[in-house]
Write an enzyme that holds these catalytic residues in place. Structure first.
Site, short mmCIF file in Angstrom:
data_model
loop_
_atom_site.label_atom_id
_atom_site.label_comp_id
_atom_site.label_asym_id
_atom_site.label_seq_id
_atom_site.Cartn_x
_atom_site.Cartn_y
_atom_site.Cartn_z
N HIS A 48 42.90 31.21 45.52
CA HIS A 48 42.30 29.93 45.89
C HIS A 48 42.97 29.41 47.16
O HIS A 48 43.38 28.25 47.22
CB HIS A 48 42.44 28.92 44.75
CG HIS A 48 41.61 29.26 43.55
ND1 HIS A 48 40.24 29.29 43.57
CD2 HIS A 48 41.97 29.60 42.28
CE1 HIS A 48 39.77 29.63 42.38
NE2 HIS A 48 40.80 29.82 41.58
N ARG A 74 49.83 36.19 44.17
CA ARG A 74 48.64 36.21 43.33
C ARG A 74 47.48 36.81 44.13
O ARG A 74 46.99 36.20 45.08
CB ARG A 74 48.26 34.81 42.85
CG ARG A 74 47.00 34.84 41.99
CD ARG A 74 46.78 33.58 41.18
NE ARG A 74 46.33 32.46 41.99
CZ ARG A 74 45.84 31.32 41.47
NH1 ARG A 74 45.76 31.20 40.15
NH2 ARG A 74 45.48 30.33 42.24
N ASP A 88 53.08 47.57 48.14
CA ASP A 88 53.61 48.29 49.30
C ASP A 88 54.30 47.35 50.28
O ASP A 88 55.28 47.71 50.93
CB ASP A 88 52.49 49.04 50.03
CG ASP A 88 52.09 50.33 49.34
OD1 ASP A 88 52.76 50.72 48.36
OD2 ASP A 88 51.09 50.95 49.76
N GLU A 152 42.89 32.27 30.95
CA GLU A 152 42.36 30.98 31.38
C GLU A 152 40.96 30.66 30.86
O GLU A 152 40.25 29.85 31.46
CB GLU A 152 42.40 30.88 32.91
CG GLU A 152 41.98 32.13 33.65
CD GLU A 152 42.36 32.11 35.13
OE1 GLU A 152 42.55 31.01 35.68
OE2 GLU A 152 42.46 33.18 35.72
N ASP A 178 40.76 26.44 34.92
CA ASP A 178 39.63 27.22 34.40
C ASP A 178 39.49 27.04 32.89
O ASP A 178 38.38 27.05 32.36
CB ASP A 178 39.81 28.69 34.75
CG ASP A 178 39.48 28.97 36.21
OD1 ASP A 178 38.30 28.89 36.57
OD2 ASP A 178 40.41 29.24 36.99
#
Length: 256
Positions: A48, A74, A88, A152, A178
């Site tokens: 987000h 995230r 990585d 969520e 959510d």
């Protein structure tokens, strides 16, 4: 060169609560400034937020200047391509959004691990392995990788213990926004039914010994969840804090 220690993962295993803050403003300056304040962890959000994949590594490098602060990334989704890239880049802890069931939790674990235990693609000269200077990185990487899955929705909450018990899941983050929508109270994270569901989830996770976490700007609720055994709690978000302070400044001068 030794494999870098994941302080966040170690703290969760030892039962030491980790206090965090959310980074949604793209670039390296804001996450560096947030790390300088001394939170235990800073989350770099690409779900987000406008932060693109190529902006994550500079943010990780900025936070790395504060050795006692852990970085969490995230991804935008439970996508092995993004998971591979962020690992990585040197991210050791990932928070995967919208994990609905055991199969999706297992898929995230598989994406985090190299073969034969998973499907993470192998590359040599990457930041995670200190550009090839950690000779056994491919064999030992998962020792210091930490996977947080987000639960969520009501549907996922019904499978909470099963999701949390998947081998390779190190913690569960309850997504209050959510969840409120899933429960028919969109945007009302403080609704009694939502609060009760979150507290119940934290209690259930503590009962099976899996660290629980959340992002909440309600300081009283944050402390309540810590009392219930939260393992990691984010109590602020950069953009929200900025807007609150700027609006307050404007209001003070307008009132005058």
């Amino acid at each position: 060169m030794e494999l870098p220690k994941n302080r966040f993962k170690a703290a969760l295993k030892e039962g030491r609560h980790q206090l965090g803050i959310w980074n949604s403003i793209s670039g390296s300056t804001v996450p560096e400034a947030m790390a300088a304040t001394g939170f235990d962890w800073v989350l770099i959000d690409t779900e987000h937020a406008m932060t693109e994949a190529h902006q994550v590594q500079p943010a990780l490098q900025a936070i790395a200047g504060y050795p006692e602060v852990s970085a969490i990334v995230r991804p935008v989704s439970n996508d092995p391509a993004y998971i591979k890239r962020y690992l990585d880049m040197g991210a050791q802890t990932l928070m995967i959004p919208y994990v609905q069931n055991v199969e999706e939790a297992r898929a995230a674990v598989t994406a985090m691990r190299y073969p034969p235990n998973g499907m993470r693609g192998m590359a040599g000269a990457v930041r995670a392995g200190r550009f090839g200077l950690i000779p056994d990185y491919l064999k030992r990487a998962e020792e210091e990788l930490c996977l947080i899955v987000q639960v969520e929705t009501i549907q996922a909450m019904e499978q909470l213990e099963d999701i949390a018990s998947v081998d390779g899941v190190d913690g569960v983050f309850i997504g209050p926004a959510d969840l409120s929508g899933s429960m028919g109270h969109p945007g009302d994270q403080g609704h009694p039914e939502v609060i009760a569901a979150i507290e119940d989830a934290f209690t259930r996770l503590k009962a099976i010994g899996v660290p629980s976490g959340i992002l909440t700007l309600n300081e009283d609720f944050a402390r309540r969840l810590m009392e219930l055994g939260a393992g990691f709690t984010a109590v602020g978000l950069d953009l929200t804090s900025m807007m609150r302070d700027v609006r307050g400044l404007k209001a003070r001068f307008s009132d005058g």
